[in-house]
Each structure stands twice: as structure tokens, then as C-alpha cells.
Design an enzyme around this catalytic site. Structure first.
Site, short mmCIF file in Angstrom:
data_model
loop_
_atom_site.label_atom_id
_atom_site.label_comp_id
_atom_site.label_asym_id
_atom_site.label_seq_id
_atom_site.Cartn_x
_atom_site.Cartn_y
_atom_site.Cartn_z
N HIS A 1 1.34 -1.23 -0.05
CA HIS A 1 0.11 -0.20 0.38
C HIS A 1 0.88 0.82 -0.11
CE1 HIS A 1 0.78 0.85 4.43
NE2 HIS A 1 0.93 -0.82 4.56
N ASP B 1 -0.36 4.31 1.05
CA ASP B 1 -0.76 5.16 1.52
C ASP B 1 -0.15 5.09 3.02
OD1 ASP B 1 -2.84 2.70 1.75
OD2 ASP B 1 -4.24 3.43 3.71
N ASP C 1 6.48 1.35 7.28
CA ASP C 1 4.66 0.74 6.98
C ASP C 1 4.27 1.78 5.83
OD1 ASP C 1 2.41 -0.48 7.03
OD2 ASP C 1 2.33 0.38 8.97
N GLU D 1 -5.40 0.55 2.33
CA GLU D 1 -4.93 -0.41 3.74
C GLU D 1 -5.27 0.07 5.23
OE1 GLU D 1 -3.31 -2.82 6.51
OE2 GLU D 1 -2.45 -0.45 5.57
N GLU D 2 -4.51 1.36 5.36
CA GLU D 2 -4.75 2.18 6.34
C GLU D 2 -6.13 2.77 7.00
OE1 GLU D 2 -2.42 1.73 8.66
OE2 GLU D 2 -0.14 1.78 7.66
N GLU E 1 4.10 -5.75 4.96
CA GLU E 1 4.20 -4.97 5.24
C GLU E 1 5.61 -5.58 6.81
OE1 GLU E 1 1.90 -3.56 7.14
OE2 GLU E 1 0.74 -3.66 5.26
N HIS F 1 3.51 3.77 12.67
CA HIS F 1 2.49 4.44 13.86
C HIS F 1 2.81 5.89 14.77
CE1 HIS F 1 -1.19 2.10 11.83
NE2 HIS F 1 -0.02 1.83 10.47
#
Length: 380
Positions: A71, A73, A104, A138-139, A167, A353
Site C-alpha cells: 500500500h 497510503d 510502513d 490499507e490504513e 508489511e 505509526h
């Protein structure tokens, strides 16, 4: 930011991180990837669903098909003043690449592309096919991303044999942990209704918090299963509770609870729902409950993909990897039900994150080498 002294993987990672692609925005990341893939013979199919950009790229028409999934995003940055450098102005400090998405998973995307560039350059007539399944959702809600692309592929019976999801799976060193499965995720929003009233006259009211309290205690103490050799036991966690008007002298008329199960293959979503509702019924509560199944558990057992990944990690790093199903969900949950073998293999996840998200510069090139070695193991 371009510096010819930097590796191609690092240069591409810097480019991607510099694009503020907060879900569902892509900010040009996918066009950058598409251009690189088209240059080495991939046919690219953009797949936009509502506000979400996705693409499916494939090189080769035969099988087996090895797909890289990921991903573009990223999650929001949080307060900018808490970052040591701007999250979308990537910086390298003390061997670490800082920026939102470094771990990520823009670093993984860069490693995937450069691995394919080297592999195709050396083996243009490789067996089978290589594909990329990339989303910008995805997020976020994960409604118009990978799940829709997979549905499109299934409708035309285009099957993935092996899938590597980028991931951040590693714990301390790149490749030390590979996710060969994930637990299922079952959420619920429970509302219990009573009768609002004055705290001085409880006999004229019915406090739903009091009625719910022993239920929550029972749910929290319940053993849902014992897990198995691949999965830890199923867990139950309460994430939100809300009741009352804010006044100190009013008995609330409703209480709302949000909770989640992360469940193993020893149970099912249906069984968990039945057990929870049986407990609620036993306590005589007036309730309504909305369930949300966001992913079934999946497992990729020993086979070609696991063997290739373990062998590649050993060849590149000299270390043995650990197979794990711990952690949250990923888009692998949408791909595995098609029959594909799915593994998650990416960089160290310690800062994902978080403020000052970062990844080891050296790890990006190591990861790219691992991906290339897996390609060689499976498609030569």
C-alpha cells in the site's frame, strides 16, 4: 532528493516518502511505481474504486504467479512539532531513514521494485509471472482497495499462487520474523438500554451500567479457546465505553461498549457471536449488538513460499527466521481466501505509526536482496 551515491532502493524510498499520501490519497506514489514497472515489461491496469487508487501490474502470462502486495497510503502524522524532522521531508540520520511510511510500507515498496528490476534484468525469460497489487486504502476502511482488486481478479479467474505482502514483519533485525498467517478480527458495538432517572431515586430508574458490569467481567474472564501450534489463544478486549449525560446526578438510560476479538482457527466468528449473545441473554439485558467481521484468520503452512522465504533470508542474512501469526490484520486477509500462499515480509516494525517513524538504510537494501532471492527460488 537524488544522490547517485545512494542505492536505487534508497532513492526510490526517499521519493515515495516525500509524497504526503495519507489514506486514501496516493499523491503520485503509484504513478512513480507504475513507470518503473512498465520500463521492465509489466502491463499495468489502474483500478480506481470510488476515491481509492489501486493498480494491478503483471509481467508474464503463465503460472505460477508470484505477486507482491502493498500500500502507498500512510497513517496521519500526528502533531508535526513532535517530529524531529518533517514527516514528508525524509532525512537520513545515523544510518536511519526518517519519515512517515519509511517502515510502513514505502521502504518495502521500493525494495520490491528494485528487486524485480535486478531480477528481470538478469533473467528476462524467467518462468511463470510476477505481479504487483498496490492500493491506497490499507490504513483506512479497506473497502475500496485490495478487497476490490481481488474480487476483480477472481471474477476473471486470474489466480495468485504466491503472495509476498511488504508489511513490516521483522522484530529486531530484518528477516528475523515472517508472518505466515494472521488472527481473525471480530468487532462489536453493544448498546444496553435501561431507564434514565435521578441518582437519588434509583428505584424509579434502571441503570444499564450496573446491569452490564457483571457481563463485561464474565466476558473478560472467559477462555474462548486455547489456541494451537500456530495461533495464540483468542483474546477479548474492550476499547470504548460510554454512558451518561455528563451530569453527576443522572442515572444513564443507555451504555455503549465497543469491543474486539482477535481469534484463532480454533473458533469461528459465528461461534464467538453465539457465546457472547448467550451470556447477554443469561443476564436478562435489553440490548442490541452490531457485529463487524473485518478479517478471517488465515495460515500459510510449510510449502514452496515458506521454504523460499526462509532459504532467501538465510542466504542473504545468515540467520534463521521465525514464523509468526501475531499482530494485527493486513491485506493478506483478502488474498489468502483465494487459495494463494501468503507471507508478510518487511522491515523492523518498532516505529510504525509512531512519531519519528524510521527504518534502517542498510535494511532496505537487505530486504531488496531477500525479495530478489525469493524470485530466483520460485521462478528460475
Amino acid at each position: 532528493m537524488r544522490d547517485d551515491k545512494l542505492s536505487p532502493t534508497l532513492q526510490l524510498a526517499l521519493d515515495l516518502i516525500g509524497r504526503p499520501s495519507v489514506t486514501p490519497e496516493d499523491a503520485g506514489c503509484q504513478q512513480t511505481l507504475i513507470a518503473r514497472l512498465q520500463a521492465i515489461g509489466f502491463r499495468v491496469e489502474p483500478l480506481r474504486f470510488e476515491e481509492v487508487d489501486n493498480f494491478w501490474a503483471r509481467r508474464g502470462d503463465s503460472r505460477p504467479l508470484l505477486a507482491f502486495a502493498g500500500h502507498t497510503d500512510v497513517v496521519p502524522t500526528g502533531p508535526l512539532d513532535q517530529w524531529d524532522s518533517h514527516p514528508f521531508e525524509p532525512q537520513i540520520r545515523d544510518g536511519l531513514l526518517y519519515g512517515r511510511g519509511a517502515a510502513d510500507m514505502k521502504g518495502s515498496l521500493a525494495a520490491m521494485v528494485t528487486a524485480c528490476e535486478r531480477f528481470v534484468g538478469r533473467h528476462p525469460q524467467h518462468q511463470g509471472a510476477i505481479a504487483f497489487l498496490i492500493t491506497s486504502d490499507e490504513e483506512g476502511p479497506s473497502i475500496n482497495g485490495t478487497v476490490k482488486v481481488v474480487q476483480t481478479l477472481e471474477q476473471r479467474q486470474e489466480k495468485i499462487d504466491w503472495c509476498l505482502v511488504g508489511e513490516p514483519s521483522s522484530s529486531v533485525q530484518v528477516g528475523d520474523v515472517v508472518k505466515n498467517g494472521r488472527r481473525g478480527s471480530l468487532g462489536a458495538r453493544l448498546i444496553v438500554t435501561g431507564v434514565q432517572g435521578h441518582v437519588a431515586y434509583p428505584h424509579l430508574a434502571d441503570n444499564p451500567v450496573h446491569g452490564l458490569a457483571p457481563v463485561l467481567a464474565e466476558l473478560a474472564a472467559t477462555e474462548w479457546d486455547k489456541g494451537n501450534e500456530h495461533f495464540p489463544p483468542t483474546t477479548f478486549q474492550i476499547s470504548n465505553i460510554h454512558a451518561g449525560t455528563g451530569a453527576t446526578n443522572v442515572i444513564p438510560g443507555q451504555v455503549e461498549v465497543v469491543f474486539n476479538f482477535r481469534f484463532s482457527t480454533e473458533t469461528t466468528a459465528e461461534r464467538l457471536q453465539q457465546r457472547v449473545e448467550a451470556i447477554l441473554d443469561q443476564h436478562g439485558l435489553n440490548y442490541c449488538i452490531d457485529w463487524n467481521l473485518s478479517g478471517q484468520p488465515f495460515l500459510t503452512p510449510a510449502g514452496e513460499l515458506v521454504s523460499a522465504a526462509c532459504s532467501a533470508i538465510r542466504a542473504v542474512t545468515g540467520r534463521d527466521t521465525q514464523l509468526s501469526t501475531a499482530g494485527g490484520t493486513s491485506d493478506g486477509r483478502f488474498i489468502a481466501p483465494t487459495g494463494a500462499q501468503v507471507l508478510e515480509l518487511g522491515p523492523v516494525n518498532a516505529t510504525i505509526h509512531k512519531v519519528n517513524e524510521c527504518v534502517s538504510v542498510a535494511d532496505l537494501d537487505t530486504l531488496s536482496d531477500i525479495y530478489e532471492k525469493i524470485l530466483e527460488q520460485l521462478l528460475l
